[in-house]
Scaffold this active site. Structure first.
Site, PDB file in Angstrom:
ATOM      1  N   SER D 125     -63.641   9.125 -90.802  1.00  0.00           N
ATOM      2  CA  SER D 125     -63.079   9.121 -89.453  1.00  0.00           C
ATOM      3  C   SER D 125     -61.918   8.144 -89.385  1.00  0.00           C
ATOM      4  O   SER D 125     -61.878   7.167 -90.120  1.00  0.00           O
ATOM      5  CB  SER D 125     -64.160   8.713 -88.438  1.00  0.00           C
ATOM      6  OG  SER D 125     -63.645   8.729 -87.131  1.00  0.00           O
ATOM      7  N   LYS D 177     -71.375  12.092 -90.196  1.00  0.00           N
ATOM      8  CA  LYS D 177     -70.036  12.373 -89.657  1.00  0.00           C
ATOM      9  C   LYS D 177     -70.076  13.541 -88.666  1.00  0.00           C
ATOM     10  O   LYS D 177     -69.374  13.533 -87.649  1.00  0.00           O
ATOM     11  CB  LYS D 177     -69.069  12.698 -90.801  1.00  0.00           C
ATOM     12  CG  LYS D 177     -67.667  13.119 -90.358  1.00  0.00           C
ATOM     13  CD  LYS D 177     -66.999  12.094 -89.448  1.00  0.00           C
ATOM     14  CE  LYS D 177     -65.501  12.267 -89.324  1.00  0.00           C
ATOM     15  NZ  LYS D 177     -65.015  13.607 -89.072  1.00  0.00           N
ATOM     16  N   HIS D 180     -71.341  12.188 -85.498  1.00  0.00           N
ATOM     17  CA  HIS D 180     -70.240  11.371 -84.967  1.00  0.00           C
ATOM     18  C   HIS D 180     -69.280  12.236 -84.153  1.00  0.00           C
ATOM     19  O   HIS D 180     -68.905  11.890 -83.032  1.00  0.00           O
ATOM     20  CB  HIS D 180     -69.500  10.708 -86.141  1.00  0.00           C
ATOM     21  CG  HIS D 180     -68.166  10.104 -85.798  1.00  0.00           C
ATOM     22  ND1 HIS D 180     -67.013  10.869 -85.676  1.00  0.00           N
ATOM     23  CD2 HIS D 180     -67.797   8.827 -85.549  1.00  0.00           C
ATOM     24  CE1 HIS D 180     -66.007  10.070 -85.365  1.00  0.00           C
ATOM     25  NE2 HIS D 180     -66.445   8.831 -85.283  1.00  0.00           N
ATOM     26  N   ASN D 181     -68.920  13.381 -84.693  1.00  0.00           N
ATOM     27  CA  ASN D 181     -67.981  14.237 -83.973  1.00  0.00           C
ATOM     28  C   ASN D 181     -68.621  14.853 -82.738  1.00  0.00           C
ATOM     29  O   ASN D 181     -67.957  15.027 -81.714  1.00  0.00           O
ATOM     30  CB  ASN D 181     -67.457  15.333 -84.906  1.00  0.00           C
ATOM     31  CG  ASN D 181     -66.392  14.813 -85.836  1.00  0.00           C
ATOM     32  OD1 ASN D 181     -66.417  13.635 -86.228  1.00  0.00           O
ATOM     33  ND2 ASN D 181     -65.450  15.658 -86.219  1.00  0.00           N
ATOM     34  N   GLU D 184     -68.334  12.285 -80.207  1.00  0.00           N
ATOM     35  CA  GLU D 184     -66.914  12.245 -79.832  1.00  0.00           C
ATOM     36  C   GLU D 184     -66.588  13.314 -78.790  1.00  0.00           C
ATOM     37  O   GLU D 184     -65.908  13.042 -77.798  1.00  0.00           O
ATOM     38  CB  GLU D 184     -66.107  12.464 -81.117  1.00  0.00           C
ATOM     39  CG  GLU D 184     -64.610  12.531 -80.996  1.00  0.00           C
ATOM     40  CD  GLU D 184     -64.013  13.019 -82.333  1.00  0.00           C
ATOM     41  OE1 GLU D 184     -64.224  12.342 -83.369  1.00  0.00           O
ATOM     42  OE2 GLU D 184     -63.365  14.075 -82.350  1.00  0.00           O
TER      43      GLU D 184
END
Lengths: 305, 305, 305, 305
Positions: D125, D177, D180-181, D184
């Site tokens: 990221s 990840k 994480h997105n 987000e």
């Protein structure tokens, strides 16, 4: 007797057993198999032919045979097909009437077609009421094959030309049934939320069963689900003894994932699934994390277990 | 003739006009007023009594009078009541059959009760189909007053004892109707999402109207809304000429706010409202902001107008 | 000494007490009142002026006085203003630094303005960290009045020109703070869901605290809330002792209702609120109704309590 | 020079090119390949070794080699690995730093491991800001292999011990990840909704950029995303020229599906995805169907295109 006037059924449980009986009443010759001897006996007692092996099932049907699988989705369907194939002949028809994923049905169609067999997928709705009211059937496969089974669908359906139809190529039946269940989730959730709101309005002391009864006639929200709901509220107005725990059966989540794959926004069907998942989460981690965050930035009290 | 066998109606539009006619067919003496001379004439032509002033309306009714207001929610209801009051007597009954907020109905009940008048709130469902199929009515107020109007409700309802009922104290009728509409939003959205998903599955080339027809019989999702949907899809299978623009009429947002006030989680009814709001947003700022954020952190391209 | 260099504060709790101390450290003369003698003593011990009555509070300030209310939203604010007014003079300034609804602030401004008083609404963020890191302040009212209080805002803020600003006419401060909290709900929920998903992926045995620490630097989701979350997970990695119970403080639901009133679709802020409401529902009626419906149409088992 | 002090990079686009440069500045020997001669030249010009074939890439690295793939997720990753394998030796390390699905990473690990190769998955990221601020890296694989690459991660990260970490076995890096997105998406949507609400409150005439600036210091919602948002609003306060069209990159929808598979309710991350999908739907069928339903039962007007 050939396909269309006789049918083999594998799986004589709640759904399969009732379907066999409705077929018999509709003049279809039924040969049924189940691992449960009791289920087979029930079939025989009712006047159809119960058998205790797949070999006998196949032997009791004349080619081209049609065999309706009413077994749990997934591996049981593949296993049953694998066991049946050596016993059957080219041109025989496999019918999957269970809640299979439409992608499995597409795969099975191609696999069977390559070996000379026929495959038809039937999304079947109607539940425990089907014996009396008939089953709604959404059918996928090759149209002439489906057409050859017409008397069977006519016997199972709510009416000769009502409640069943050819939907398209293999998989189309289970695809439409999958979406049907997604819609079902949304409708159920809408009703349940509405009744919750009304039940919580203590100052008005509303009678939920009476409301359901009133809405059954003339209102915009009248439906078969509402009929059932009115009946359930009559039996147990406060739903006191139930746990707030809701299963989902697969089609709902497949619908949500399909919507995403197709880039169709479907917030209500999706929320309905999420809410069912939520009903099964205990001592929710998400909520505990929210509580600790509030405590961390604002000093807000948390409840300790 | 007294309350129960005759009725004054104010507002002879789509809803009020049809209700007047159904009442007339049911043997109720109707006296109707509307600002539109044409609407009044239609009533007279049909065999009821049309009048051109509130004074004449009141004069043509015998005490205790019952006057049904079928006017837009909000100020028009208050204004009409204010104009009527000087013309009426203690014991006369105001009936609000429109889509008023239940809190307004509670307020109006208390205001009118203090002056010796009666007030009944009727949540009315059935739309343009009510004339033929009857209206579903959810009724709030004092039970003896409601009971005195029984012949009127029996005439309007889908059946003598079907589709109408006393819900509770003043406001209860409009409260239940409000939630009814919230549920309606959720059901509509569930169907619409499902049909969208099926329409987007291009490889299966599904016939949406046929699916709707099949589901009408025997399926779990059968309902009156589905009957209408099947009919609409028959007339215009692709819904080609419509704009993707959906109004909401008030009850949906009131239901959402009430759920929040009552601390009832109602995600599906809420999402249904949000989605309607979304349908009316053009060149959405939220989405433009998401696009510029993605550009800002990831260098992702944005579309320029 | 006049407004801007001295300030009366009513309410010396967690927030008010810390603000008084930060002001003192910033060179502002603070006169503070609280119903708790202990809170007043803490203020005096720290070097500011603690008083035990509103009369003394007003007496210790020179005109034009500025009095900052840090009391619970709603009636306490109105009550305090009502008690203060007789003691104060035209031109004196009421500052509401609490979590009032912006509509109340607009009303209070107009009421006070009609009597010659000034009113400023300050949405204050920063929680228990404000003493050390400064408070973010969103300020509404008449700009010259706000400007006259500049030294106070500069002392409270994270930096002279950082973290505070004039937002617009009366109510604008609390409006912006309200939306701030709505966003906060959404961010918290997004993090909490993500950590829940990771915690549930048992096969990967992920270390949630370590992940939070890694994300604090260089990732797109880095934020102050994440810093706090990492810290909370360090202290209690499994959040074992907490109840999954999340309060909401008012601003979240006001934001949701405002979005509806403004016809802005805000699904994520709305869902965040709904999810908090859900966390407080026990033996959920909605879910019990779904369970009984599934049983009614499909014969699916229900769990009994 | 062995793994850890030198690195091969395939893919020198926006991300890969910047990472190569940050590595070079951090003292790592970089050998880079890209199909674009221009990208290779940029690398060479900056002082690293650019090559024009995979053969040359491998030749320029000493065993055990470490090669970082920065190519689009999916087939390109498999293709590149397939081409590289014949050129490489047992013990060499494949690093996938792109946005691959974690299930693919698990599969690739097992395939490569069976042939004697090493595989490490790195969720990266930082976007266009990584060159300057460092990259946040979530790393999966065998821990000793990851450890052998420590100097590389230290050079890429925001700080020697900041913003990167070993997450667990192969796939763990891309799994974290992915989530994480998802987070987000939720954060972005929360901000965007909040700013939309404020922008729509015309009577207060709020300055969105100023609000973003104020919130950056001391507020609970301060974050790096907010910093970027403030900057974007400064450059284009009304976001006038943008289309309301939001892409999603895969990880968001994978997060939603993973949550469903894990039976974790994640309404906000899910809604954020649905909203992005919605932004790309034109002349929405769902909404047209709602409009025609309203017309069918209530006679409500529809808008014609």
């Amino acid at each position: 007797m050939a396909a269309g006037r006789e049918l083999g059924i594998i799986g004589l449980g709640k759904m399969g057993g009732n379907m066999a009986e409705r077929l018999r009443q509709g003049g279809i010759q039924v040969v049924g198999f189940d691992f449960s001897a009791e289920a087979v006996k029930r079939l025989t007692d009712a006047g159809s032919t119960g058998v205790s092996s797949l070999e006998d099932l196949v032997k009791n049907l004349s080619a081209p045979r049609a065999i309706w699988l009413m077994v749990p989705a997934g591996k049981p369907v593949d296993d049953t097909i694998a066991k049946l194939k050596p016993l059957m002949q080219k041109g025989d028809i496999f019918i999957d009437g269970g809640n299979s994923n439409y992608k499995d049905s597409q795969r099975r169609y191609h696999e069977l077609e390559a070996e000379g067999f026929k495959f038809v997928d039937v999304g079947t709705s109607g539940g425990v009421w089907g014996l009396k009211e008939g089953y709604s059937m959404m059918i996928g496969g090759e149209e002439p094959v489906v057409e050859s089974l017409r008397p069977i669908f006519e016997a199972l359906a709510p009416g000769k030309d009502l409640g069943w139809g050819y939907m398209g190529p293999a998989g189309a039946g289970h695809f439409v049934k999958m979406v049907h269940n997604g819609i079902e989730y949304g409708m159920m959730q809408a009703y349940a939320e509405g009744f919750s709101i009304m039940g919580q309005k203590k100052e008005l002391n509303l009678d939920l069963e009476k409301i359901a009864q009133v809405w059954r006639y003339g209102s915009v929200v009248r439906s078969w689900l509402l009929d059932l709901t009115a009946d359930a509220l009559k039996k147990d107005p406060g739903l006191e003894d139930l746990e707030a725990y809701v299963e989902d059966s697969g089609e709902g989540r497949w619908t949500v994932m399909e919507a995403i794959d197709l880039n169709i926004s479907a917030p209500v069907i999706t929320e309905s699934l999420i809410r069912r998942i939520r009903s099964r989460e205990e001592n929710n981690f998400t909520d505990r994390m929210l509580a600790i965050m509030r405590n961390a930035f604002g000093g807000h009290a948390v409840k300790k277990d």
